[in-house]
Design an enzyme around this catalytic site. Structure first.
Site, PDB file in Angstrom:
ATOM      1  CG  ASP A  47       1.785   1.073   5.327  1.00 18.84           C
ATOM      2  OD1 ASP A  47       1.500   1.850   4.642  1.00 18.84           O
ATOM      3  OD2 ASP A  47       1.361  -0.382   5.121  1.00 18.84           O
ATOM      4  CE1 TYR A  52      -0.242  -5.766   6.781  1.00 18.84           C
ATOM      5  CE2 TYR A  52       1.299  -3.943   7.095  1.00 18.84           C
ATOM      6  CZ  TYR A  52       0.420  -4.432   5.644  1.00 18.84           C
ATOM      7  OH  TYR A  52      -0.163  -4.137   4.867  1.00 18.84           O
ATOM      8  CG  HIS A 110      -5.357  -4.009   4.258  1.00 22.23           C
ATOM      9  ND1 HIS A 110      -4.622  -4.144   5.912  1.00 22.23           N
ATOM     10  CD2 HIS A 110      -5.267  -4.081   3.865  1.00 22.23           C
ATOM     11  CE1 HIS A 110      -3.858  -4.809   5.230  1.00 22.23           C
ATOM     12  NE2 HIS A 110      -3.750  -4.655   4.625  1.00 22.23           N
TER      13      HIS A 110
END
Ligand code: NDP
Length: 283
Positions: A47, A52, A110
């Site tokens: 994931d 990120y 997100h």
């Protein structure tokens, strides 16, 4: 080893391994190695997210493990700054390029960002429907959607999200959103499943760990598994990555499940942002 992890069937007929490996806050310089370690142990589900900053390194880790692309379930998520349709299309393409793959197993919005983009996450969702239609996202879903956000998609869009990835752990069980998902065919993915470590020192968890002869993290992760949620604990520590994988050779009885659930603190137990007000746009 991989065979030990149950698959969960999503509402579009695809399957997802119930246990995966999360890479939020893993430094890009450490990510390929962490992913490789997880895959060597037997994890087959990663994931990540564009925000990120480590998608390329996730791809490198998968390739370094020598696994075929189709043997690893890869999820990524739309950057908060890219909700407008053309931006979302470009962001999705750059995610595929970074991972060096021509499809994702799962792609998520997100955050709903209800205070941004005129509150319009429905148009963004329709762009994800395009990705699914084109086969470049096998499944599509959302993250951090609250019940009213899900109801709005149900009213205004064609596809029901396959998953909703939300904060959930013993201090914040988030059961209302989970219940909406269960009723409407949306699988819940529980993020920060051990509350980034905050629940592990709880005396009640320590007590259960002692009783079942497991670690506090294993007790909490097993609780999630028995609730039926998908989880992907994060660690850069090989011993913990291994520990978090050993969840399918023991069970918690009903009393133990209840003892963990009783730790719920409602909204006060949230460790992360409230999706109703979260409006972060990285620069
Ligand atoms: P987790 O609940 O997975 O906790 C990670 C922390 O716990 C790290 O500090 C890690 O330390 C430590 N840890 C891990 N395993 C153990 C263990 N067995 N014993 C003791 N400590 C342990 O937090 P995350 O926030 O990372 O959540 C997991 C994943 O969920 C993320 O990586 C991401 O993929 C996803 N996520 C999604 C969000 C969203 O908005 N959609 C938001 C947040 C997370 P160390 O690494 O030093 O070993």
């Amino acid at each position: 080893m991989a065979g030990m992890i149950p698959d969960i069937t999503l509402n579009d007929g695809t399957t997802i391994p119930q246990l995966g490996f999360g890479v939020f806050q893993i430094d890009p310089a450490q990510t390929a190695q962490a992913v490789r370690t997880a895959l060597d142990i037997g994890y087959r589900h990663i994931d990540t997210a564009e925000m990120y900053g480590n998608e390329a390194e996730v791809g490198a880790g998968v390739r370094a493990a020598g696994l075929a692309r189709e043997d690893v379930f890869i999820t990524s998520k739309l950057h908060n700054g890219c909700h407008r349709p053309d931006d979302a299309r470009a962001a999705f393409r750059s995610t595929l390029d970074a991972l060096r793959t021509d499809y994702l197993d799962l792609f998520l919005i997100h955050w709903p960002l209800p205070t941004r983009y005129g509150g319009d996450f429905v148009t963004t969702w329709k762009v994800l429907e395009e990705f699914k239609d084109g086969g470049r996202a096998r499944s599509i879903g959302v993250s951090n959607f609250q019940v009213p956000h899900l109801e709005r998609l149900a009213d205004e869009a064609d596809l029901v999200p396959a998953v909703n990835q939300i904060e959930a752990h013993p201090y914040f069980t988030n059961d209302e959103v989970r219940a909406y998902g269960a009723k409407n065919g949306i699988v819940t993915q529980a993020w920060s499943p051990i509350a980034q470590g905050a629940v592990l020192g709880d005396p009640s968890i320590a007590d259960l760990a002692e009783q079942v002869g497991r670690t506090p993290a294993q007790v909490v992760l097993r609780w999630h598994v028995q609730r039926g949620d998908v989880i992907f604990p994060k660690s850069v520590t090989p011993k913990r990555i291994e520990e978090n994988f050993q969840l399918f050779d023991f069970q918690l009885d009903d009393a133990a499940m209840e003892q963990v659930t009783l730790l719920d603190q409602g909204e006060a137990g949230r460790q992360g942002a409230n999706p109703d007000t979260f409006d972060y746009l990285p620069t």
